[in-house]
Design a protein around this motif. Structure first.
Motif, mmCIF file in Angstrom:
data_model
loop_
_atom_site.group_PDB
_atom_site.id
_atom_site.type_symbol
_atom_site.label_atom_id
_atom_site.label_comp_id
_atom_site.label_asym_id
_atom_site.label_seq_id
_atom_site.Cartn_x
_atom_site.Cartn_y
_atom_site.Cartn_z
ATOM 1 N N LYS A 407 4.023 -8.988 -8.055
ATOM 2 C CA LYS A 407 5.029 -7.966 -8.332
ATOM 3 C C LYS A 407 4.423 -6.692 -8.911
ATOM 4 C CE LYS A 407 8.704 -11.343 -9.168
ATOM 5 N NZ LYS A 407 9.745 -11.814 -10.119
ATOM 6 N N GLN A 408 3.098 -6.674 -9.103
ATOM 7 C CA GLN A 408 2.426 -5.506 -9.664
ATOM 8 C C GLN A 408 1.515 -4.830 -8.655
ATOM 9 O OE1 GLN A 408 2.850 -4.357 -12.800
ATOM 10 N NE2 GLN A 408 4.274 -5.954 -13.392
ATOM 11 N N LEU A 409 1.689 -5.126 -7.377
ATOM 12 C CA LEU A 409 0.810 -4.573 -6.351
ATOM 13 C C LEU A 409 1.222 -3.147 -6.003
ATOM 14 C CD1 LEU A 409 0.413 -7.614 -3.908
ATOM 15 C CD2 LEU A 409 -1.138 -6.864 -5.710
ATOM 16 N N VAL A 410 0.229 -2.308 -5.742
ATOM 17 C CA VAL A 410 0.453 -0.933 -5.298
ATOM 18 C C VAL A 410 -0.309 -0.737 -3.987
ATOM 19 C CG1 VAL A 410 0.822 -0.058 -7.633
ATOM 20 C CG2 VAL A 410 -1.484 -0.121 -6.721
ATOM 21 N N ASP A 411 -0.359 0.505 -3.505
ATOM 22 C CA ASP A 411 -1.028 0.790 -2.238
ATOM 23 C C ASP A 411 -2.473 0.315 -2.272
ATOM 24 O OD1 ASP A 411 1.305 1.925 -1.564
ATOM 25 O OD2 ASP A 411 0.640 4.009 -1.682
ATOM 26 N N GLY A 412 -2.909 -0.263 -1.154
ATOM 27 C CA GLY A 412 -4.268 -0.761 -1.068
ATOM 28 C C GLY A 412 -4.441 -2.156 -1.622
ATOM 29 N N ASN A 413 -3.315 -2.848 -1.930
ATOM 30 C CA ASN A 413 -3.353 -4.194 -2.501
ATOM 31 C C ASN A 413 -4.048 -4.212 -3.851
ATOM 32 O OD1 ASN A 413 -2.369 -6.769 -2.149
ATOM 33 N ND2 ASN A 413 -4.254 -7.557 -1.255
ATOM 34 N N VAL A 736 -0.761 2.498 8.893
ATOM 35 C CA VAL A 736 0.320 1.513 8.938
ATOM 36 C C VAL A 736 0.143 0.558 7.762
ATOM 37 C CG1 VAL A 736 0.689 1.625 11.416
ATOM 38 C CG2 VAL A 736 -0.994 0.020 10.503
ATOM 39 N N LEU A 737 1.261 0.057 7.223
ATOM 40 C CA LEU A 737 1.262 -0.890 6.109
ATOM 41 C C LEU A 737 1.556 -2.280 6.661
ATOM 42 C CD1 LEU A 737 1.159 -1.508 3.075
ATOM 43 C CD2 LEU A 737 3.612 -1.011 2.977
ATOM 44 N N TRP A 744 -2.402 -0.526 3.250
ATOM 45 C CA TRP A 744 -2.411 0.550 4.238
ATOM 46 C C TRP A 744 -3.749 0.567 4.965
ATOM 47 C CZ3 TRP A 744 1.790 3.371 5.540
ATOM 48 C CH2 TRP A 744 2.868 3.362 4.667
ATOM 49 N N VAL A 745 -3.702 0.516 6.310
ATOM 50 C CA VAL A 745 -4.919 0.561 7.129
ATOM 51 C C VAL A 745 -4.767 1.683 8.147
ATOM 52 C CG1 VAL A 745 -5.431 -1.876 6.810
ATOM 53 C CG2 VAL A 745 -3.985 -1.173 8.707
ATOM 54 N N GLU A 746 -5.918 2.208 8.570
ATOM 55 C CA GLU A 746 -5.918 3.327 9.516
ATOM 56 C C GLU A 746 -5.500 2.842 10.898
ATOM 57 O OE1 GLU A 746 -9.537 5.402 9.475
ATOM 58 O OE2 GLU A 746 -8.790 7.146 10.554
ATOM 59 N N ALA A 747 -4.789 3.680 11.647
ATOM 60 C CA ALA A 747 -4.277 3.319 12.970
ATOM 61 C C ALA A 747 -4.638 4.405 13.978
ATOM 62 C CB ALA A 747 -2.764 3.117 12.933
ATOM 63 N N GLN A 773 2.612 -8.273 10.727
ATOM 64 C CA GLN A 773 3.691 -7.387 11.132
ATOM 65 C C GLN A 773 3.577 -6.080 10.364
ATOM 66 O OE1 GLN A 773 7.583 -8.987 10.622
ATOM 67 N NE2 GLN A 773 8.621 -7.319 11.664
ATOM 68 N N ILE A 774 3.941 -4.989 11.034
ATOM 69 C CA ILE A 774 3.912 -3.670 10.410
ATOM 70 C C ILE A 774 5.247 -3.454 9.695
ATOM 71 C CG2 ILE A 774 3.743 -1.190 10.832
ATOM 72 C CD1 ILE A 774 2.027 -1.833 13.274
ATOM 73 N N VAL A 775 5.167 -3.073 8.429
ATOM 74 C CA VAL A 775 6.386 -2.889 7.635
ATOM 75 C C VAL A 775 6.635 -1.425 7.301
ATOM 76 C CG1 VAL A 775 6.271 -5.198 6.653
ATOM 77 C CG2 VAL A 775 5.122 -3.327 5.489
ATOM 78 N N ALA A 776 5.638 -0.541 7.464
ATOM 79 C CA ALA A 776 5.835 0.876 7.179
ATOM 80 C C ALA A 776 4.745 1.665 7.909
ATOM 81 C CB ALA A 776 5.780 1.168 5.685
ATOM 82 N N THR A 777 5.027 2.946 8.163
ATOM 83 C CA THR A 777 4.061 3.821 8.837
ATOM 84 C C THR A 777 4.002 5.145 8.100
ATOM 85 O OG1 THR A 777 5.733 4.751 10.315
ATOM 86 C CG2 THR A 777 4.589 2.761 11.066
#
Length: 811
Positions: A407-413, A736-737, A744-747, A773-777
């Motif tokens: 529950k404390q995760l941010v961008d980039g895991n 994409v997330l 977030w990874v590059e696409a 699965q992609i959940v956000a872009t």
């Protein structure tokens, strides 16, 4: 003095010795009750008495003043005062600002010190002086203090001991200290203000300190009654006050106490005997809380202290050398030396000893921050040093970890904050290492649960101290002295890991031995039960039979043979069941075919002919029985699908479908299908580790979109700037997330080809480690956006976006 005086003095001494004294490197804080009471008195007198609509706030402030001066619990911070006499566990910043404003306007200054008040030197408030004046009236008339409650009640109820308001006006002012801002008597009135105070419209902070003593709930200490302290009477038209038994005892305490209290710990639990749980009474256990815990004096620290108060466990807040929490006990350690005299034994009983338990509490975000700034290793190193002093077999090191890292995760895991650069796997690895390094790890969901666990541990420690399984051998000063003898650069991590592994081996061996013993006991019990149930002869004959090895072998052989002979009928029955099942299946199929024929009989001849044409069969009829012939033909073999497909496409097919050339067509089709299936499977395997999503755009011109190989700011970059040297998210193209923890990874971007509408859509694709699965872009969502998509009709770029996936078409 008599018995009552002796009892009161003893209770005061016991309460003051509840808390250990940390003499070295521990700051002492002043008791602020007198300062706060005088400041609030001044503020209420100058700002609230002249406004009728502020009557409620005036009453509240006067009650706070009385509670402050009549309570024995010291107040050493503004945050503690905000919860003073309240059951709430939190307060708002607005409340703190309002209190600070009132104190400042009332003349309070930070760091202002008050002189201790004792009997003969006066009192700070009118409420204190009023109770003492009435108490001394009873004491003078009876020549001595009274003993029992019955005597106190009878003396207080005598009318001769009641005091008139006129006498109070003349006597109270003489008991006030010079620091008191106002006096009760009014010099401008001939009667001293008697008629003025008795007017219903009078709003006076001085006289209200007397009237509020008639109300319930003034005293907040749990060992005092919550009822009124005074009772008003009218005798011959004059107002008299009766001192109630609760007020009598309060006045006794006020005359003998030191107010304000001497400097002490930042905060302590309520020392009242009724407040502390009897399990922890008599100095058996006391929790030491570090001053920097919960942010250092913030509301978080006081919320945790309120939880400990709710658990009724004694504690104090001070500056600790190691850990966030430690446990003290006044229990004398084991000593086999019989030459100690009584004085030494008495000194040992008065000393507090430090239990060999070190506790560190951290939330998940605190763990990530500690790893980021290096405090994680230094804190563990300090606990290693403490473990070395206590002894590896006697010391216990505990980490309380609060919260859930998911529950404390941010961008980039990352955990807690992206700037910490602490990945979730790294944090989990550090937590797993704690047990290998000799720490006990306890996970709790919140601070409240952590405080409840500490209270539960305190109870367990008391039990272990009583049973002798835990030894407290050092005072806090001795412990600090031993720590100072250790060189600062000494590394005890290897020793800690070695003894942790040794302890685990001992525990595993003990568990294995216990399990083996339990198994042997169970086997012995089962053997005894079987022997007693199967033997019908005498015990001697049974023992002889058991000792005969041949007889044992014969029994085993017979048993094996019997088992074999009993399996054959089962096999026979199983075969018969299968045959019966097959016969039943054939019968069911025949019944089903008969039902289909009955259903086809309902169709007309023209309908049956259309059905035959749909499956590629001839619909001509030559016999008289047309319907029966058509049904038999429809139920017969049908042409292969490849033959029908080629005939529809007007490709070559044999004239009849049931010839050898048709079989060759089917074989060729099957071979081509196998090759296509292999190619498709290979392509699927290549795309298994890819995730893609199609994004449609609005307001795109008829010419569609076009894509640049590189954005304009990437073609001519600044030579002094590099995206690699800046944190993630500074430069942004297409991302994409994923929901597999990669973040977030590059696409890559691909414009969809086709008609005009499809040219207003693009595909984002990326390579993944597993099915996901992609959940956000996002596209160009950064401080320096890299924009490569443009409208071919207008030449305008596609605007950056960062949106969750609403309607997906993902692979």
């Amino acid at each position: 003095s008599n018995t009552a005086t002796t009892t009161t003095t003893t209770t005061t001494t016991t309460l003051l010795s509840h808390y250990p004294t940390l003499r070295n490197n521990s700051k002492q804080y002043n008791d602020l009750r007198a300062s706060y009471a005088l400041a609030l008195w001044k503020f209420a007198h100058s700002s609230l008495t002249s406004m009728a609509h502020e009557r409620t706030r005036l009453d509240q402030l006067v009650k706070k003043v009385i509670r402050l001066v009549l309570s024995d619990h010291p107040v050493r911070s503004m945050e503690e005062f905000l919860n003073f006499g309240s059951t709430s566990v939190a307060f708002s910043q607005h409340q703190r600002n309002e209190l600070s404003r009132q104190l400042t306007k009332g003349g309070y200054r930070e760091g202002h010190k008050m002189v201790s008040s004792r009997y003969g030197q006066g009192f700070y408030t009118i409420a204190e002086a009023c109770l003492v004046v009435m108490y001394e009236r009873i004491r003078v008339r009876n020549q001595q203090d009274t003993d029992t409650d019955a005597v106190i009640i009878s003396k207080c109820q005598e009318k001769e001991n009641w005091v008139s308001l006129a006498d109070l006006l003349n006597s109270i002012d003489a008991r006030l200290r010079p620091e008191a801002p106002y006096r009760l008597r009014r010099p401008q009135d001939e009667d001293g203000g008697l008629e003025h105070y008795l007017q219903p419209s009078t709003r006076s902070t001085e006289f209200m300190q007397i009237t509020k003593l008639e109300c319930r709930g003034i005293i907040i200490d749990d060992d005092d009654e919550a009822g009124p302290l005074l009772k008003r009477h009218k005798v011959r038209g004059r107002v008299h006050y009766e001192l109630l038994p609760s007020g009598y005892r309060t006045a006794q305490r006020l005359r003998r106490r030191s107010f304000p209290a001497p400097p002490g710990h930042y905060r302590t639990s309520k020392p009242a005997a009724a407040t502390i749980n009897p399990v922890y009474a008599a100095g058996k256990i006391c929790i030491g809380v570090d001053r920097q815990e919960g942010g250092g004096g913030s509301h978080v620290l006081h919320e945790m202290c309120n939880k400990l108060d709710a658990c009724r466990v004694p504690y104090f807040v001070g500056t600790l050398a190691i850990g966030d929490y430690v446990f003290f006990t006044s229990k004398k350690p084991d000593n086999n030396d019989d030459n100690n005299d009584d004085d030494d034994a008495r000194d040992h009983r008065l000393n507090y000893y430090l239990c060999p338990i070190l506790v560190e509490r951290k939330s998940i975000q605190d763990v990530a921050m500690s790893i980021y700034d290096g405090r994680w290793k230094s804190q563990k190193a300090r606990m290693y040093r403490g473990q070395y002093v206590f002894g590896y077999q006697n010391c216990r090191m505990v980490y309380i970890i609060e919260g859930n890292e998911s529950k404390q995760l941010v961008d980039g895991n990352y955990v807690g904050n992206q700037w910490f650069r602490v990945h979730r796997d790294q944090l989990q690895h550090e937590l797993d290492l704690l047990e290998q390094e000799g720490f006990c790890v306890m996970r709790t969901p919140s601070r409240e649960n952590s405080m409840f666990e500490l209270a539960r541990w305190a109870r367990r420690i008391v039990e272990e101290l009583d049973h002798g399984t835990l030894r407290a051998e050092f005072t806090y000063e001795q412990f600090q002295h031993e720590l100072k003898q250790i060189p600062k650069d000494t590394d005890f991590s290897r020793l800690a890991k070695y003894y942790a592994a040794e302890r685990k081996e001992r525990e595993a061996a003990a568990e294995e031995a216990a399990a083996k013993k339990a198994t042997e006991e169970n086997e012995g019990t089962a053997a005894a039960a079987a022997s007693s149930s199967s033997s019908s002869s005498s015990p001697a004959a049974a023992a002889a039979a058991d000792n005969n090895p041949y007889q044992n072998k014969k029994r085993k052989t017979t048993s094996s043979y019997t088992t074999t002979t009993r399996r054959s009928p089962k096999t026979i029955r199983t075969t018969n069941n299968n045959n019966n099942k097959s016969a039943s299946t054939n019968h069911d199929n025949n019944n089903k075919n008969n039902d289909d024929d009955d259903e086809l009989q309902k169709y007309s001849v023209s309908m049956l002919q259309k059905m035959l044409k749909s499956v590629g069969l001839s619909s001509s009829v030559s016999s008289n029985n047309k319907k029966t012939d058509l049904i038999a033909r429809y139920r017969g073999p049908h042409p292969p699908k490849v033959w029908l497909r080629r005939k529809e496409m007007k490709q070559y097919v044999p004239q009849s479908y049931n010839v050898g050339s048709t079989a060759l067509l089917v074989a060729l089709y099957l071979h081509e299908s196998e090759e296509e299936e292999e190619q498709q499977q290979q392509q699927d395997n290549n795309n298994n580790n890819k995730a893609s999503i199609v994004i449609e755009f609005n307001d795109v011109s008829n010419e569609g979109l076009y894509q640049l190989d590189q954005s304009y700011n990437a073609v001519t970059p600044d030579p002094n700037f590099s995206c690699e040297s800046h944190p993630p998210g500074t430069c942004g193209g297409a991302f994409v997330l994923l929901n597999n923890g990669q973040g977030w990874v590059e696409a890559t971007i691909t414009i969809m080809q086709g008609n005009r509408n499809s040219s207003a859509a693009v595909r984002l694709e990326t390579t993944t480690e597993a099915a996901t699965q992609i959940v956000a872009t996002s596209y160009g969502w950064a401080s320096i956006p890299f924009l490569t998509l443009y409208d071919a009709g207008t030449g305008l770029p596609v605007l950056p976006w960062k949106e969750p996936v609403k309607s997906t078409s993902t692979n």
